[in-house]
Design an enzyme around this catalytic site. Structure first.
Site, short mmCIF file in Angstrom:
data_model
loop_
_atom_site.label_atom_id
_atom_site.label_comp_id
_atom_site.label_asym_id
_atom_site.label_seq_id
_atom_site.Cartn_x
_atom_site.Cartn_y
_atom_site.Cartn_z
N ARG A 104 0.85 -1.20 0.00
CA ARG A 104 0.00 0.00 0.00
C ARG A 104 0.88 1.25 0.00
O ARG A 104 1.92 1.30 0.68
CB ARG A 104 -0.85 -0.04 1.27
CG ARG A 104 -1.81 1.13 1.46
CD ARG A 104 -3.04 0.91 0.69
NE ARG A 104 -4.14 1.79 1.09
CZ ARG A 104 -5.22 1.97 0.34
NH1 ARG A 104 -5.34 1.38 -0.83
NH2 ARG A 104 -6.19 2.74 0.75
N THR A 151 -9.01 -0.03 -9.73
CA THR A 151 -8.62 -1.23 -8.98
C THR A 151 -8.91 -2.51 -9.77
O THR A 151 -9.74 -2.54 -10.65
CB THR A 151 -9.34 -1.28 -7.61
OG1 THR A 151 -9.26 0.00 -7.01
CG2 THR A 151 -8.73 -2.28 -6.66
N ASP A 179 -7.87 8.33 0.24
CA ASP A 179 -8.51 7.34 1.12
C ASP A 179 -8.32 7.70 2.60
O ASP A 179 -8.89 7.04 3.47
CB ASP A 179 -7.96 5.93 0.85
CG ASP A 179 -8.69 5.22 -0.28
OD1 ASP A 179 -9.67 5.79 -0.81
OD2 ASP A 179 -8.30 4.10 -0.64
N1 GLU Z 1 -8.45 2.84 -2.98
C1 GLU Z 1 -9.50 1.92 -2.68
C2 GLU Z 1 -9.18 1.09 -1.46
O1 GLU Z 1 -8.07 0.80 -1.21
C3 GLU Z 1 -9.78 1.01 -3.81
C4 GLU Z 1 -10.41 1.77 -4.92
C5 GLU Z 1 -11.42 1.00 -5.68
O2 GLU Z 1 -11.52 -0.21 -5.56
O3 GLU Z 1 -12.14 1.61 -6.43
O4 GLU Z 1 -10.05 0.73 -0.75
#
Ligand code: GLU
Length: 637
Positions: free
Chosen positions: A120, A423, A478
């Site tokens: 991450r 994603t 996020d």
């Molecule tokens: N950044 C999001 C997360 O880590 C994922 C984004 C997505 O799946 O659209 O939860």
């Protein structure tokens, strides 16, 4: 255009006989002396062709082929998963890539170990809790201020170097070939940029628009697309290893890229030192049981594993699979219990989940059976909780009990991520019994919208842009957009920005194990905070409703992502929709739920392994370009 699911059998060319699985040997020995009762089975998972040499399920056909090639050439599931992750950077660049990060949940047959590699993104040293200031979400998420220090290259290098069979340079080869020689543009590659829309995230920066919408128009389906700058970047990593990404020319291009800002936005603060300091982290999974099955998922900094497990524990007392008892798939009772469990878990998530390396996350308390029983208490099959559930206080159930104080209060859900193009989730199983469940992201579709790279002094023309071929993430959105306090402890909120910290994720790569501890399934999904709910839906589909893999994926899903949130539903496989019964949705509305029109919820890829035979079965999601490739001979023995 509806996406198509392709099941492709690839014939294994390697002549060598696969070594007998060490555990099979041990099991056979045990069996001879002390016959053990067979553990319960999810029989429906083993329908259709099972493959003996490997299987990949990926949201893109070119990347699936890259993974299958690596399996055919002697790579294991870890090698194939890393090859897929790099290939996706070329063929599904809007969703994930080396400009971002993710979570790779790995089960190694050798020693029966399950763990995650956390790649991450981290906040740079210059990040502060109030850094988003007065920016609105669009400004922040299309500017350098939202770019986290990317983790994929370090994470994948850690995975391959420690657990792969092939060198990283070999594993990168399929992606380099795709970027260099090109690939036929798929319908999703072509439609995702939405070239006609001024709001398109692919159009914020001119050099990005020039790549995805050359001349302002979408690329025709089937046209050969290359990405020579990315091929060069990947070659550099292949030759010199991950250091070449985190130092020197590529690192410089990332720093320069995140200095840019959209109109009214703000540049980032990332430095070469931030990149050089990035480390991937190996983590133990979250683990719990549901109806006798062990579920393992992603722990902090994701909320994925904790939230899924909490919901399962809250739901377990209801006979979800029993139509005779008024439940069963798609019934009002089942959907209401799911929605209520989601609302309750999301209330806890908003207060208690985030990066445990930086903030107190009472993970044990959140999953303590007494605590989840307490949280499940107000859930009734035929009522909607009112007022909305608020966060509970799991601290006295956690190993470290803190002082109880303050008022119960749920925080607003800060995730703005919708499913869209962002994603990607994929799974791999190999002939040795290793499994990988990997969710990878650059956050929004097209991330922050800019490629790593820069304009040389004196030329701002697109033709002068020195591109490194990969998009930068906007993962820092996020984090809590506005800093706040944990209402119980009075300390800064669990998910507030801090230097070096990782933003809370919803990504939930998941695995199921049987009563003897043998892995039976690996799956996951993209979709922002709906990821948690897609994983919950599919888990219930296979464990409670006895569905086959493909039925479990194709079935319509239900999602609520906040304590006071509306129910979102989707229609299931868009090529063969099987919507929920409209009368049931009316019943949910009568209980007080708002039920929104069909939305796009997730894209699940799934692999099952039959513990008796080691054969691999797969399914992929037609909501995107899901592709399953089996390696070896299909069969059922
Ligand atoms: N950044 C999001 C997360 O880590 C994922 C984004 C997505 O799946 O659209 O939860």
């Amino acid at each position: 255009m509806p996406t198509k699911l392709r099941i492709v059998a690839a014939i294994l060319l390697v002549a060598s006989v696969a070594p007998l699985h060490a555990d099979d040997e041990r099991d056979r020995d045990r069996h001879r002396h002390h016959p053990r009762p067979e553990a319960p089975r999810l029989e429906a998972l083993y329908q259709g062709a099972g493959y003996d040499k490997g299987l990949v399920a990926v949201a893109n056909p070119h990347a699936a082929e890259a993974g299958a090639k690596i399996l055919e050439h002697g790579g294991n599931a870890i090698d194939a998963a890393v090859a897929i992750a790099y290939a996706l950077n070329v063929v599904e660049p809007q969703s994930a890539g080396i400009g971002g990060g993710g979570f790779m949940l790995i089960h190694l047959a050798d020693g029966q170990r399950t763990f995650a590699i956390d790649s991450r993104e981290r906040a740079p040293a210059g990040a502060t809790p109030g850094m988003f200031g007065t920016l609105n979400f669009t400004q922040a998420s299309t500017s350098g201020i939202s770019v986290g220090v990317p983790g994929m290259v370090r994470g994948t290098a850690m995975a391959v170097q420690r657990h792969g069979k092939l060198p990283l340079r070999r594993v990168l080869q399929p992606a380099i070939e795709l970027a260099d020689r090109g690939f036929a543009a798929t319908p999703r590659f072509v439609s995702s940029p939405n070239c006609a829309s001024a709001a398109s995230r692919a159009r914020v920066y001119p050099e990005t628009a020039a790549y995805f919408c050359p001349g302002g128009a979408p690329i025709p389906v089937g046209a050969v697309v290359t990405n020579k700058p990315l091929a060069e970047t990947l070659r550099t990593i292949a030759r010199h290893g991950p250091e070449a990404f985190y130092t020197g020319e590529i690192a410089h291009a990332i720093v320069e890229g995140q200095k840019r800002a959209s109109a009214g936005g703000q540049p980032g603060t990332m430095t070469m030192a931030d990149l050089a300091a990035y480390e991937a982290t190996r983590r133990a999974p979250v683990s719990g049981t549901y109806r006798g099955w062990t579920i393992k998922g992603m722990d902090s900094p994701s909320s994925g594993g904790l939230a899924v497990m909490q919901m399962l524990e809250m739901i377990e007392r209801f006979p979800i699979g029993n139509a005779g008892a008024g439940f069963g798939f798609g019934s009002a009772n089942t959907l209401n219990v799911m929605a209520e469990a989601m609302r309750t878990a999301f209330a806890d998530r908003a207060v208690w989940m985030g990066d445990a390396d930086f903030s107190y996350v009472p993970a044990k308390g959140l999953l303590h059976p007494t605590y989840t029983a307490l949280r499940s208490g107000p859930i009734a099959p035929t009522a909607r909780m009112s007022p909305n559930p608020v966060a509970g206080d799991p601290r006295s159930y956690d190993t470290v009990a803190l002082r109880r104080d303050a008022t119960l209060l749920a925080q607003a859900e800060p995730s703005f991520a919708g499913p869209g193009g962002s994603t990607t989730h994929f799974v791999v199983g190999d002939r040795w019994g290793n499994l990988v469940s990997y969710t990878n992201t650059i956050e929004s579709g097209y991330g922050a919208g800019m490629f790593a790279g820069y304009y040389p002094p004196g030329c701002a023309d697109v033709s002068c842009f020195k591109s490194y071929g990969f998009l930068l993430n906007n993962e820092l959105t996020d984090f809590n957009f506005v800093p706040s306090a944990n209402p119980f402890t009075g300390k800064p909120a669990t998910n507030d920005v801090a230097p070096g910290k990782r933003p809370r994720s919803s990504m939930a790569p998941t695995m199921i194990f049987d009563a003897r501890g043998r892995p039976v399934a690996a799956y996951g999904s993209p979709g922002g905070s709906t990821i948690i709910n897609s994983v919950l839906n599919v888990t219930l589909n296979v464990i409670d409703h006895g569905m086959t893999i493909q039925q479990a994926i194709d079935a319509p899903r239900l999602s609520v992502t906040a304590a006071g949130g509306a129910i979102a539903i989707d229609v299931g496989n868009p090529a063969a929709p099987t919507p929920f019964d409209p009368a049931v949705l009316t019943a949910l509305r009568t209980l007080g739920h708002t039920v929104n029109a069909p939305a796009d919820i997730g894209s699940v890829q799934f692999v099952a392994i039959d513990p008796r035979t080691g054969r691999l079965y797969g399914g992929a999601d037609a909501r995107r370009e899901g592709t399953v490739i089996g390696v070896g001979k299909p069969g059922r023995d």
